[in-house]
Design an enzyme around this catalytic site. Structure first.
Site, PDB file in Angstrom:
ATOM      1  N   HIS A  38       0.824  -1.206   0.000  1.00  0.00           N
ATOM      2  CA  HIS A  38       0.000   0.000   0.000  1.00  0.00           C
ATOM      3  C   HIS A  38       0.860   1.259   0.000  1.00  0.00           C
ATOM      4  CE1 HIS A  38      -2.719   2.862   2.374  1.00  0.00           C
ATOM      5  NE2 HIS A  38      -3.352   2.662   1.235  1.00  0.00           N
ATOM      6  N   GLU A  65       0.574  -0.426  -4.722  1.00  0.00           N
ATOM      7  CA  GLU A  65      -0.567   0.481  -4.881  1.00  0.00           C
ATOM      8  C   GLU A  65      -0.056   1.907  -4.810  1.00  0.00           C
ATOM      9  OE1 GLU A  65      -4.081   2.817  -3.061  1.00  0.00           O
ATOM     10  OE2 GLU A  65      -1.988   2.654  -2.424  1.00  0.00           O
ATOM     11  N   ASP A  67      -1.274   6.447  -5.508  1.00  0.00           N
ATOM     12  CA  ASP A  67      -2.321   7.462  -5.583  1.00  0.00           C
ATOM     13  C   ASP A  67      -1.880   8.522  -6.587  1.00  0.00           C
ATOM     14  OD1 ASP A  67      -3.996   6.657  -3.091  1.00  0.00           O
ATOM     15  OD2 ASP A  67      -1.948   6.798  -2.324  1.00  0.00           O
ATOM     16  N   HIS A  80      -0.589  10.960  -1.952  1.00  0.00           N
ATOM     17  CA  HIS A  80      -1.889  10.572  -1.388  1.00  0.00           C
ATOM     18  C   HIS A  80      -2.790  11.758  -1.040  1.00  0.00           C
ATOM     19  CE1 HIS A  80      -4.755   9.531   1.806  1.00  0.00           C
ATOM     20  NE2 HIS A  80      -4.904   8.423   1.100  1.00  0.00           N
ATOM     21  N   GLU A 148      -4.468   4.079  -8.085  1.00  0.00           N
ATOM     22  CA  GLU A 148      -5.674   4.772  -7.624  1.00  0.00           C
ATOM     23  C   GLU A 148      -5.728   6.191  -8.176  1.00  0.00           C
ATOM     24  OE1 GLU A 148      -6.471   4.979  -3.364  1.00  0.00           O
ATOM     25  OE2 GLU A 148      -8.000   6.515  -3.746  1.00  0.00           O
TER      26      GLU A 148
END
Ligand code: G3P
Ligand code: CA
Length: 289
Positions: A38, A65, A67, A80, A148
């Site tokens: 993450h 993962e 952002d 993020h 994301e």
């Protein structure tokens, strides 16, 4: 199938069944839930930096993962928060620019910022990567990406722009589409837009819709990725009972689980993946090596 392969497969399946009697699914070639780092291996290196990607790679973790957001002059960057304040030294470098929103800074300004010192002195000088830099590092490391789209309401057209960059960087060829890329968002509209623009891209919706609503999501998303606290085995089964836009059962990636016992519990619910800041801890808890 070769006898040894049969034996290995049988052992893997039986082993998984014993570990997770609730029914962990084979989401990767290990037969165990996929472990996703993450924001990279963000318990061990500053989140969303290339160092966090590399740390995941050093741990042998294939999935990372991130952002994605956009600068004032239109560059896609990996960070993020919608503000630079928490994870960079923007407050010191640009003291008059509160509240330090990502969208109010140019790419050149963001490139000056230290995105590592807040985490620890060993990471001083780490940068906020552009998405292009990030994709190249993930590719270099032979990793896979759960991308994301963050705060899409702030960045009109970010879906098309992200897909264009992914295509330019070679991430929309059949090999990447089949097994190396998922694009997710908390915004159902953003996920639907990605699906409509590039139907070959696997997508994920972040949230825990009511079971009665799941079939509506199955029209445009391949996975539904809930907070682990909102999970139950029944809900996971309801998700799995539906087929997504690519004709396969919807998958479930639960976030953010850093605790071994909790990782085993959510695996027992049958999730396909666990998103974690401590991928080594979760991999060990799930029986991976
Ligand atoms: O991938 C799931 C997770 O990243 C969603 O929450 O706030 O960490 O982006 P957040
Ligand atoms: Ca995220």
């Amino acid at each position: 199938m070769h006898a040894r392969a049969v034996a290995a497969t049988t052992t893997a399946v039986l082993g998984t069944a014993l570990l997770f009697p609730g029914g962990a699914r084979a989401a990767d070639d290990t037969g165990l839930p996929v472990v996703v780092a993450h924001r990279g291996a963000s318990a061990y290196a500053p989140e969303n930096t290339l160092a966090a990607v590399d740390r995941a790679a050093a741990l042998g973790i294939r999935w990372v993962e991130n952002d994605v957001q956009r600068t004032r002059d239109g560059a896609l960057v990996v960070i993020h928060d919608d503000s630079l304040q928490r994870t960079t030294d923007a407050e010191q470098v640009f003291p008059d620019r509160a509240p330090w929103k990502v969208k109010d800074f140019t790419a050149a300004e963001i490139a000056r910022l230290d995105a590592g010192s807040w985490f620890g002195p060993a990471y001083a000088g780490a940068r906020v990567p552009t998405l292009q830099q990030y994709l190249r590092r993930v590719e270099h490391n032979h990793q896979k990406l759960l991308l994301e789209i963050k705060n899409p309401e702030l960045y009109p057209g970010i879906e098309q722009q992200t897909l264009k960059l992914l295509g330019n960087e070679g991430w929309l060829d059949s090999r990447h589409l089949a097994s190396r890329l998922i694009v997710q968002s908390f915004s159902a509209g953003s996920v639907r837009t990605v699906h409509q623009l590039k139907p070959g891209v696997r997508t994920g919706f972040l949230g825990t819709p009511a079971t009665a609503d799941l079939s509506r999501y199955a029209a445009f998303t391949d996975s539904i990725n809930p907070s682990h606290g909102s999970l139950s085995g029944g809900w996971v089964s309801a998700v799995h009972s539906l087929s997504g836009p690519h004709g396969r059962p919807l998958r479930v990636f639960a976030w953010t689980v850093d605790d071994a016992a909790r990782a085993r519990t959510v695996a027992g619910y049958g999730v396909d993946g666990v998103i974690t800041n401590k991928p080594d801890v979760v991999r060990k808890a799930l029986g991976g090596s």
